[in-house]
Design a protein around this motif. Sequence first.
Motif, mmCIF file in Angstrom:
data_model
loop_
_atom_site.group_PDB
_atom_site.id
_atom_site.type_symbol
_atom_site.label_atom_id
_atom_site.label_comp_id
_atom_site.label_asym_id
_atom_site.label_seq_id
_atom_site.Cartn_x
_atom_site.Cartn_y
_atom_site.Cartn_z
ATOM 1 N N SER A 196 13.993 53.488 45.427
ATOM 2 C CA SER A 196 13.338 54.564 44.692
ATOM 3 C C SER A 196 13.741 54.519 43.221
ATOM 4 C CB SER A 196 13.747 55.908 45.296
ATOM 5 O OG SER A 196 13.185 56.954 44.556
ATOM 6 N N GLY A 197 12.771 54.601 42.351
ATOM 7 C CA GLY A 197 13.051 54.655 40.921
ATOM 8 C C GLY A 197 13.156 53.293 40.259
ATOM 9 N N CYS A 198 12.979 52.211 41.012
ATOM 10 C CA CYS A 198 13.056 50.870 40.433
ATOM 11 C C CYS A 198 11.971 50.030 41.086
ATOM 12 C CB CYS A 198 14.433 50.258 40.671
ATOM 13 S SG CYS A 198 14.622 48.619 39.921
ATOM 14 N N SER A 199 11.061 49.515 40.285
ATOM 15 C CA SER A 199 9.907 48.818 40.856
ATOM 16 C C SER A 199 10.147 47.347 41.163
ATOM 17 C CB SER A 199 8.713 48.952 39.909
ATOM 18 O OG SER A 199 9.025 48.345 38.664
ATOM 19 N N SER A 200 11.248 46.771 40.670
ATOM 20 C CA SER A 200 11.465 45.345 40.901
ATOM 21 C C SER A 200 12.956 45.022 41.010
ATOM 22 C CB SER A 200 10.855 44.536 39.749
ATOM 23 O OG SER A 200 11.101 43.165 39.935
ATOM 24 N N VAL A 201 13.340 44.460 42.151
ATOM 25 C CA VAL A 201 14.728 44.045 42.355
ATOM 26 C C VAL A 201 14.747 42.615 42.895
ATOM 27 C CG1 VAL A 201 15.679 46.353 42.745
ATOM 28 C CG2 VAL A 201 14.762 45.056 44.673
ATOM 29 N N THR A 202 15.889 41.959 42.715
ATOM 30 C CA THR A 202 16.090 40.598 43.183
ATOM 31 C C THR A 202 17.379 40.548 43.989
ATOM 32 O OG1 THR A 202 15.055 39.740 41.175
ATOM 33 C CG2 THR A 202 16.399 38.199 42.438
ATOM 34 N N GLN A 203 17.330 39.918 45.168
ATOM 35 C CA GLN A 203 18.554 39.790 45.965
ATOM 36 C C GLN A 203 19.527 38.865 45.255
ATOM 37 O OE1 GLN A 203 18.162 38.621 50.101
ATOM 38 N NE2 GLN A 203 20.374 38.442 50.345
ATOM 39 N N ILE A 204 20.794 39.267 45.246
ATOM 40 C CA ILE A 204 21.848 38.410 44.709
ATOM 41 C C ILE A 204 22.882 38.210 45.810
ATOM 42 C CG2 ILE A 204 21.489 39.000 42.276
ATOM 43 C CD1 ILE A 204 23.777 41.015 42.475
ATOM 44 N N GLY A 205 23.325 36.992 45.957
ATOM 45 C CA GLY A 205 24.333 36.696 46.970
ATOM 46 C C GLY A 205 23.751 36.570 48.367
ATOM 47 N N SER A 206 24.663 36.464 49.303
ATOM 48 C CA SER A 206 24.291 36.228 50.696
ATOM 49 C C SER A 206 24.034 37.534 51.444
ATOM 50 C CB SER A 206 25.413 35.461 51.399
ATOM 51 O OG SER A 206 26.595 36.252 51.394
ATOM 52 N N THR A 207 23.479 37.405 52.624
ATOM 53 C CA THR A 207 23.269 38.539 53.520
ATOM 54 C C THR A 207 24.472 38.636 54.444
ATOM 55 O OG1 THR A 207 20.873 38.210 53.457
ATOM 56 C CG2 THR A 207 21.748 39.507 55.292
ATOM 57 N N ALA A 208 24.975 39.840 54.650
ATOM 58 C CA ALA A 208 26.083 40.074 55.588
ATOM 59 C C ALA A 208 25.511 40.767 56.826
ATOM 60 C CB ALA A 208 27.151 40.952 54.937
ATOM 61 N N TYR A 209 26.188 40.596 57.955
ATOM 62 C CA TYR A 209 25.698 41.149 59.213
ATOM 63 C C TYR A 209 26.739 42.075 59.817
ATOM 64 C CZ TYR A 209 22.241 37.599 58.480
ATOM 65 O OH TYR A 209 21.252 36.839 57.910
ATOM 66 N N LEU A 210 26.314 43.287 60.115
ATOM 67 C CA LEU A 210 27.175 44.307 60.709
ATOM 68 C C LEU A 210 27.055 44.191 62.224
ATOM 69 C CD1 LEU A 210 28.979 46.775 60.105
ATOM 70 C CD2 LEU A 210 26.912 48.160 60.058
ATOM 71 N N ASN A 211 28.129 43.765 62.875
ATOM 72 C CA ASN A 211 28.132 43.578 64.332
ATOM 73 C C ASN A 211 28.925 44.695 64.995
ATOM 74 O OD1 ASN A 211 26.688 41.036 64.480
ATOM 75 N ND2 ASN A 211 28.446 40.204 63.378
ATOM 76 N N VAL A 212 28.300 45.309 65.986
ATOM 77 C CA VAL A 212 28.916 46.419 66.715
ATOM 78 C C VAL A 212 28.853 46.094 68.202
ATOM 79 C CG1 VAL A 212 28.743 48.883 67.253
ATOM 80 C CG2 VAL A 212 28.228 48.075 64.940
ATOM 81 N N GLY A 213 29.993 46.037 68.835
ATOM 82 C CA GLY A 213 30.034 45.777 70.279
ATOM 83 C C GLY A 213 29.393 44.460 70.671
ATOM 84 N N GLY A 214 29.541 43.430 69.837
ATOM 85 C CA GLY A 214 28.981 42.122 70.130
ATOM 86 C C GLY A 214 27.495 41.988 69.833
ATOM 87 N N GLN A 215 26.893 43.019 69.238
ATOM 88 C CA GLN A 215 25.465 43.005 68.928
ATOM 89 C C GLN A 215 25.276 43.181 67.424
ATOM 90 O OE1 GLN A 215 23.318 46.277 70.736
ATOM 91 N NE2 GLN A 215 21.335 45.317 70.414
#
Length: 147
Positions: free
Chosen positions: A32-51
Amino acid sequence: MRVLAKIATAAAIAVPMLVAIPGAANAAASPSGCSSVTQIGSTAYLNVGGQTMASVKQYKGCGKNYSYLYVWEGYRNTHSSWDVCTAIVTNGGHDVQDPRCGHNSVELWSFGAATLAECTQGLGWTGYGPIPYPSDGDIAVKTDVRC
């Protein structure tokens, strides 16, 4: 004519199969409030209970950094309730910048942090509070550091 019917039948069968295949999370167009963004860096994954519960990404745009958290459909399908938060962190992950939390949120953008001149990470965690507390059972994950 017969060939077209076969192609149409194959397409009708294939489309639902493609939709059902779990894949990487895609971010909403922009916070919200920003019309253009670019991903920087890697994606991290939140694992809960092996899922895998969620993906966490860091973005830059409009003079700010943003963290984005997406709760995976597989997790949503097996849980009726969850709380998540996301924020930008600085100082090696010790300083949390204006977290945003949500109950049963599918997509969640952090507030924009004016931290482009600092080394930052995107942070996502389970729970509902200003910072993750492992002693309370919160599980957290950070993206890589971007300077």
